[in-house]
Scaffold this active site. Structure first.
Site, mmCIF file in Angstrom:
data_model
loop_
_atom_site.group_PDB
_atom_site.id
_atom_site.type_symbol
_atom_site.label_atom_id
_atom_site.label_comp_id
_atom_site.label_asym_id
_atom_site.label_seq_id
_atom_site.Cartn_x
_atom_site.Cartn_y
_atom_site.Cartn_z
ATOM 1 N N ASP A 177 -6.623 0.226 -1.683
ATOM 2 C CA ASP A 177 -6.173 1.558 -1.994
ATOM 3 C C ASP A 177 -4.955 1.578 -1.652
ATOM 4 O OD1 ASP A 177 -5.071 0.683 0.964
ATOM 5 O OD2 ASP A 177 -5.750 2.161 1.967
ATOM 6 N N CYS A 233 -2.619 -2.690 -0.048
ATOM 7 C CA CYS A 233 -3.528 -4.152 0.595
ATOM 8 C C CYS A 233 -2.386 -5.138 0.972
ATOM 9 C CB CYS A 233 -4.592 -4.786 -0.992
ATOM 10 S SG CYS A 233 -3.866 -5.309 -2.248
ATOM 11 N N HIS A 250 -5.598 -8.131 -5.788
ATOM 12 C CA HIS A 250 -5.712 -7.884 -4.752
ATOM 13 C C HIS A 250 -5.053 -9.041 -3.188
ATOM 14 C CE1 HIS A 250 -7.299 -5.463 -1.601
ATOM 15 N NE2 HIS A 250 -8.652 -6.886 -1.026
#
Length: 225
Positions: free
Chosen positions: A94, A97, A203
């Site tokens: 979102d 991370c 990520h």
């Protein structure tokens, strides 16, 4: 004059209230930390002690890779996880991370990401002289942006987190030429290790030995969140 004096009192009261809230937040988090002692970082450190790391250079985020490069990077990261017997606790993507992964490693609860972000931004703000040279934009604008929930963390916020929490942050990455990066506090003194996987520029996840990935159950949220 009376109105001006009243506004000043209100401002002072608000500032004092904010200071008290910060203190209470720190106490609450300290209480959470004191509940258990975690040694996972040390286990992984022994397992991967043979890996060579490169010197870490704090930097803001680079360009997001295209789909083909990102796919290859992810496959490379998965191969490395398998090779070294590691597994990821999957972190919500979102925009928070990095801070969620750090919160999981620090507090065993990704939901404390707001507190971690707040403390990292405080570190960047109060020690501006240590970090400003790495930011290719107006520093106040950078801090304002980084305060926002959903703003991606970068390698500068990782350095600030290492400094703030006296932690060595260990990244297993998807970089083609760099498998492993260690981010140590500036004084080279640390009392814990935090292990993250980094799908480069895309990520972060929280890292564990295979078979040791915890199942996260909802925990009572404190008023500060």
């Amino acid at each position: 004059m009376a109105e001006s004096s009243s506004n000043a009192c209100e401002s002072s009261s608000s500032s004092f209230s904010s200071s008290l809230q910060d203190t209470e937040e720190d106490r609450t988090i300290a209480s959470i930390l004191s509940e258990e002692t975690y040694t996972e970082g040390g286990k992984l450190g022994k397992r991967l002690s043979h890996l060579d790391s490169i010197p870490h250079t704090p930097r803001v985020n680079g360009l997001i890779p295209d789909v083909d490069d990102a796919t290859l990077d992810h496959e490379r990261l998965l191969d490395r996880l398998s090779t070294y017997g590691l597994a990821e606790l999957q972190i919500e993507g979102d925009g928070n991370c990095q801070f969620r992964a750090l919160a999981d490693q620090l507090f065993r609860n990704p939901d404390y990401h707001k507190h971690v972000r707040k403390q990292v931004v405080k570190q960047l703000k109060h020690h501006r002289n240590l970090y400003e040279s790495y930011v290719p934009m107006n520093y106040k604008s950078y801090l304002k942006k980084m305060k926002r929930s959903g703003e991606w963390g970068d390698h500068l916020t990782l350095q600030a987190a290492a400094d703030k929490y006296a932690a060595k942050i260990c990244l297993l990455t998807s970089f083609r030429e760099t498998c492993f990066i260690e981010i140590v506090p500036r004084d080279n003194s640390y009392s814990r290790e935090l292990w993250l996987s980094f799908w480069s520029e895309v990520h972060y996840n929280s890292l564990y030995a295979s078979g040791d990935v915890p199942s996260r159950r909802p925990r009572k949220k404190h008023w500060l969140f």
